[in-house]
Design a protein around this motif. Structure first.
Motif, PDB file in Angstrom:
ATOM      1  N   ARG A 155       0.837  -1.202   0.000  1.00  0.00           N
ATOM      2  CA  ARG A 155       0.000   0.000   0.000  1.00  0.00           C
ATOM      3  C   ARG A 155       0.873   1.254   0.000  1.00  0.00           C
ATOM      4  N   ALA A 156       1.988   1.227   0.746  1.00  0.00           N
ATOM      5  CA  ALA A 156       2.896   2.376   0.779  1.00  0.00           C
ATOM      6  C   ALA A 156       3.497   2.632  -0.595  1.00  0.00           C
ATOM      7  N   LEU A 188       7.236  10.566  -0.872  1.00  0.00           N
ATOM      8  CA  LEU A 188       7.472  10.247   0.536  1.00  0.00           C
ATOM      9  C   LEU A 188       6.196  10.393   1.347  1.00  0.00           C
ATOM     10  N   VAL A 189       5.488  11.489   1.096  1.00  0.00           N
ATOM     11  CA  VAL A 189       4.229  11.719   1.806  1.00  0.00           C
ATOM     12  C   VAL A 189       3.235  10.603   1.504  1.00  0.00           C
ATOM     13  N   GLY A 190       3.152  10.230   0.228  1.00  0.00           N
ATOM     14  CA  GLY A 190       2.233   9.164  -0.159  1.00  0.00           C
ATOM     15  C   GLY A 190       2.568   7.848   0.501  1.00  0.00           C
ATOM     16  N   MET A 192       4.396   7.269   3.369  1.00  0.00           N
ATOM     17  CA  MET A 192       4.299   7.262   4.825  1.00  0.00           C
ATOM     18  C   MET A 192       2.868   7.369   5.332  1.00  0.00           C
ATOM     19  N   THR A 193       1.999   7.972   4.548  1.00  0.00           N
ATOM     20  CA  THR A 193       0.592   8.032   4.949  1.00  0.00           C
ATOM     21  C   THR A 193      -0.154   6.764   4.520  1.00  0.00           C
ATOM     22  N   ALA A 194       0.083   6.303   3.314  1.00  0.00           N
ATOM     23  CA  ALA A 194      -0.624   5.123   2.813  1.00  0.00           C
ATOM     24  C   ALA A 194      -0.217   3.860   3.560  1.00  0.00           C
ATOM     25  N   TYR A 195       0.998   3.813   4.116  1.00  0.00           N
ATOM     26  CA  TYR A 195       1.404   2.632   4.891  1.00  0.00           C
ATOM     27  C   TYR A 195       0.398   2.371   6.001  1.00  0.00           C
ATOM     28  N   LEU A 196      -0.159   3.427   6.566  1.00  0.00           N
ATOM     29  CA  LEU A 196      -1.114   3.271   7.667  1.00  0.00           C
ATOM     30  C   LEU A 196      -2.492   2.869   7.140  1.00  0.00           C
ATOM     31  N   THR A 200      -5.703   7.726   5.563  1.00  0.00           N
ATOM     32  CA  THR A 200      -4.636   8.617   6.019  1.00  0.00           C
ATOM     33  C   THR A 200      -4.004   9.330   4.830  1.00  0.00           C
ATOM     34  N   LEU A 201      -3.791   8.611   3.748  1.00  0.00           N
ATOM     35  CA  LEU A 201      -3.261   9.231   2.529  1.00  0.00           C
ATOM     36  C   LEU A 201      -4.216  10.299   2.010  1.00  0.00           C
ATOM     37  N   LEU A 202      -5.487   9.964   1.951  1.00  0.00           N
ATOM     38  CA  LEU A 202      -6.496  10.883   1.429  1.00  0.00           C
ATOM     39  C   LEU A 202      -6.520  12.181   2.228  1.00  0.00           C
ATOM     40  N   VAL A 203      -6.580  12.061   3.546  1.00  0.00           N
ATOM     41  CA  VAL A 203      -6.647  13.244   4.404  1.00  0.00           C
ATOM     42  C   VAL A 203      -5.344  14.029   4.360  1.00  0.00           C
TER      43      VAL A 203
END
Length: 261
Positions: A155-156, A188-190, A192-196, A200-203
Motif C-alpha cells: 500500500r505504501a 514520501l508523503v504518499g 508514509m501516509t498510505a502505509y497506515l 490517512t493518505l487521502l486526508v
C-alpha cells in the motif's frame, strides 16, 4: 520500559535532533558540511561552547545572546529544538501503544526529522534539496520493512506512486503552481501516509492543499503576497501528512468506509 518513560526518552532525543536540524537547515542549502566545522556564532565567528549547546537550555542560559559578542541569537533555534522534541513525543504516543507500533517508530521518527528539515529549508530558500529527499526513499523503505507488514508495504508503494503521479500531473499542467521538488516530496508523503491506511493518505494530501490555500489567502489579505508570489508548498505538505498520521487520518477511513471501500 513503560510508555511514559519511552516518550520522555524520545522527547529528549527529539530535542537533540532538533539542534542538529538547525545546522542542517542552515548548511545544506549552502552546500556546506553538516558535521564540520563546529557550530559558531554567525556574527563574531566564535565557536559555541559545549555547555551553551544544550538544546533550549543553552539559549535560555545565554538569555538569547551570544556569550562572546552579546549579539542576539534567533529564537528560531530553541523553537525548532522544542518543536522537534514535541513532535517526537507525539510520534511515540501515536505508535508506542503496541508491539507493531514500536517497530514502526524508527521509520516515523526519521520521517519527522526529514519533515522538519525540509520545511525549514523550503521556508528559507524555497527549495527541497535532493540530498535530503532522494536518500529518504530507500532509508524509509528499509525502516518500514522492519514493521513486517507486507500488505502495508504494498500500500505504501502504491501510495508513493499514486500521489507522486498526481503531483506530477499538477506540476506539468500548471508548472507555476508548485516546484518539481514538491513532486519528489509527494512520493514520501504518499508512502508514509498510505502505509497506515488509504484514509490517512487521502486526508494528508487533501489537508496539504487546503492549508497551502488558506496560507496563501491570509498572506494576500495581509498584503505580504500577491497572486504571483511564490509560496513554499513543502511545509504544508508535511503538515497535512502529519495531521493525518497523528490522528486526522481516521476521518478519511470513516469517509471511505461510508462509500463502501
Amino acid at each position: 520500559m513503560t510508555n511514559g518513560v519511552a516518550c520522555g526518552f524520545v522527547l529528549v532525543l527529539g530535542l537533540a535532533i532538533g539542534s542538529f536540524l538547525n545546522v542542517v537547515a542552515h548548511r545544506v542549502p549552502a552546500g556546506e558540511s553538516v558535521v564540520s566545522p563546529p557550530s559558531a556564532c554567525p556574527r563574531c565567528g566564535h565557536e559555541i561552547r559545549n555547555r551553551h549547546n544544550v538544546p533550549v537550555l543553552g539559549w535560555l542560559v545565554l538569555r538569547g545572546r551570544c556569550f562572546d559578542c552579546a549579539e542576539p541569537i534567533s529564537a528560531r533555534y530553541p523553537l525548532v529544538e522544542a518543536g522537534t522534541g514535541l513532535m517526537f513525543a507525539l510520534v511515540a504516543l501515536r505508535f508506542g501503544g503496541e508491539t507493531e507500533g514500536w517497530r514502526l517508530l524508527p521509520a516515523y521518527l526519521t520521517f519527522a526529522a526529514v519533515s522538519v528539515a525540509l520545511a525549514l529549508i523550503d521556508l528559507d530558500v524555497h527549495r527541497l534539496p535532493d540530498v535530503i529527499v532522494l536518500p529518504s526513499y530507500p532509508v524509509l523503505a528499509l525502516l518500514l520493512a522492519i514493521g513486517g507488514d507486507g500488505d502495508a508495504l504494498v500500500r505504501a508503494a502504491l501510495g508513493a506512486v499514486g500521489l507522486g503521479a498526481f503531483f506530477f500531473v499538477v506540476w506539468y499542467v500548471a508548472p507555476g503552481g508548485m516546484g518539481f521538488g514538491d513532486v519528489k516530496l509527494s512520493g514520501l508523503v504518499g508512502a508514509m501516509t498510505a502505509y497506515l491506511t488509504w484514509g490517512t493518505l487521502l486526508v494528508g494530501a487533501f489537508l496539504g492543499f487546503v492549508l497551502g490555500a488558506v496560507a496563501g489567502v491570509l498572506l494576500m489579505a495581509g498584503g505580504k503576497a500577491g497572486r504571483k508570489t511564490a509560496v513554499p508548498f513543502g511545509p504544508f505538505m508535511v503538515l497535512g501528512a502529519w495531521s493525518a498520521i497523528l490522528g486526522a487520518g481516521y476521518l478519511g477511513d470513516f469517509y471511505l468506509e461510508s462509500l463502501g471501500f
